[in-house]
Design an enzyme around this catalytic site. Sequence first.
Site, PDB file in Angstrom:
ATOM      1  N   LYS A  65       0.812  -1.218   0.000  1.00 60.00           N
ATOM      2  CA  LYS A  65       0.000   0.000   0.000  1.00 60.00           C
ATOM      3  C   LYS A  65       0.853   1.279   0.000  1.00 60.00           C
ATOM      4  CE  LYS A  65      -4.165  -2.030   2.001  1.00 60.00           C
ATOM      5  NZ  LYS A  65      -5.255  -1.824   2.954  1.00 60.00           N
ATOM      6  N   ASP A 102     -10.118   2.938   2.595  1.00 56.13           N
ATOM      7  CA  ASP A 102     -10.384   2.187   3.833  1.00 56.13           C
ATOM      8  C   ASP A 102     -11.189   3.014   4.834  1.00 56.13           C
ATOM      9  OD1 ASP A 102      -9.182  -0.193   3.076  1.00 56.13           O
ATOM     10  OD2 ASP A 102      -7.213   0.394   3.832  1.00 56.13           O
TER      11      ASP A 102
END
Length: 276
Positions: A65, A102
């Site tokens: 990420k 997220d």
Amino acid sequence: MKRACVIGWPVVHSRSPVIHRYWLKLYDLEGGYEQEAVRPEEVAEFLKTLGNHGYAGANVTLPYKEAALAAADRADQAAITIGAANTLWLDAKGLLHASNTDAYGFMTHLAQEAPDWNRGKHLMVLGAGGAARAILQGLTGAGASKILLANRTGDRSKALAQSFGPRVSVVPWEDRSKALDGCGLLVNTTSLGMTGKPPLDIDLSALPFDAIVADIVYSPLETPLLAVAVGRGNRTVDGLGMLLHQAVPGFERWFGVRPEVTSALRAHVAAHLEAS
Ligand code: ATR
């Protein structure tokens, strides 16, 4: 035909293909969603040449990420604040954009399940990894002004709290149960309670009965923490909703349709989780 993928190492555990393929079929779109297991030494190059691999964009999972954010030409505020990206897309000029969905996923599900989550009481977040950072970003962005943060490794929680300023303060890990007194929302962002890991060791006796308990672990759907919370009458928010909602913005970017998170999708992914 447009294609997207999830990039990780390993990548077989990712649930993203189950979600995106469900939507591709539901909306009758000509598109594909693949899994790409990319070696660490090759990931930077792979991300920079996503278009050459035939992809309009990608999801990025562990451990890439941060690399995804570094590879992007443009990043939105969420990705910059969280310091990591989970969603990438190429624009018409070929520029690579990065976002982190997220926090959006967690907050969207929380707002649906418990719209009154912010009632002036303090909130408590357990953990200090990437997921904790995303959730702190979501909670503070939505107006939370007093969050207590507890993590086994105190140095990590201190560093994380510092980057959010006075709205987030650190509680020693050994005081986590005591700190539940007067708490309005408890969120577990640690991996504890996940299948194969020990349960989260916390005593909920001090937690008010009207508090909401959320867990980002979605396998099992009802973690030991959520089971105890249900048993004492607290409202609970499971981790599957976050997983489903975080997928929405990527799908819309790649395939041009904003997909819906429905109870049928939930049941489809939950069945997959149970079978694996
Ligand atoms: P992610 O980026 O997905 O959040 P991570 O950085 O590995 O993953 O963080 C996992 C979290 O679970 C951390 O907060 C970790 O605590 P440490 O910072 O002390 O490692 C927490 N965690 C994992 N196993 C734990 C355990 N046995 N007891 C307490 N906390 C644990």
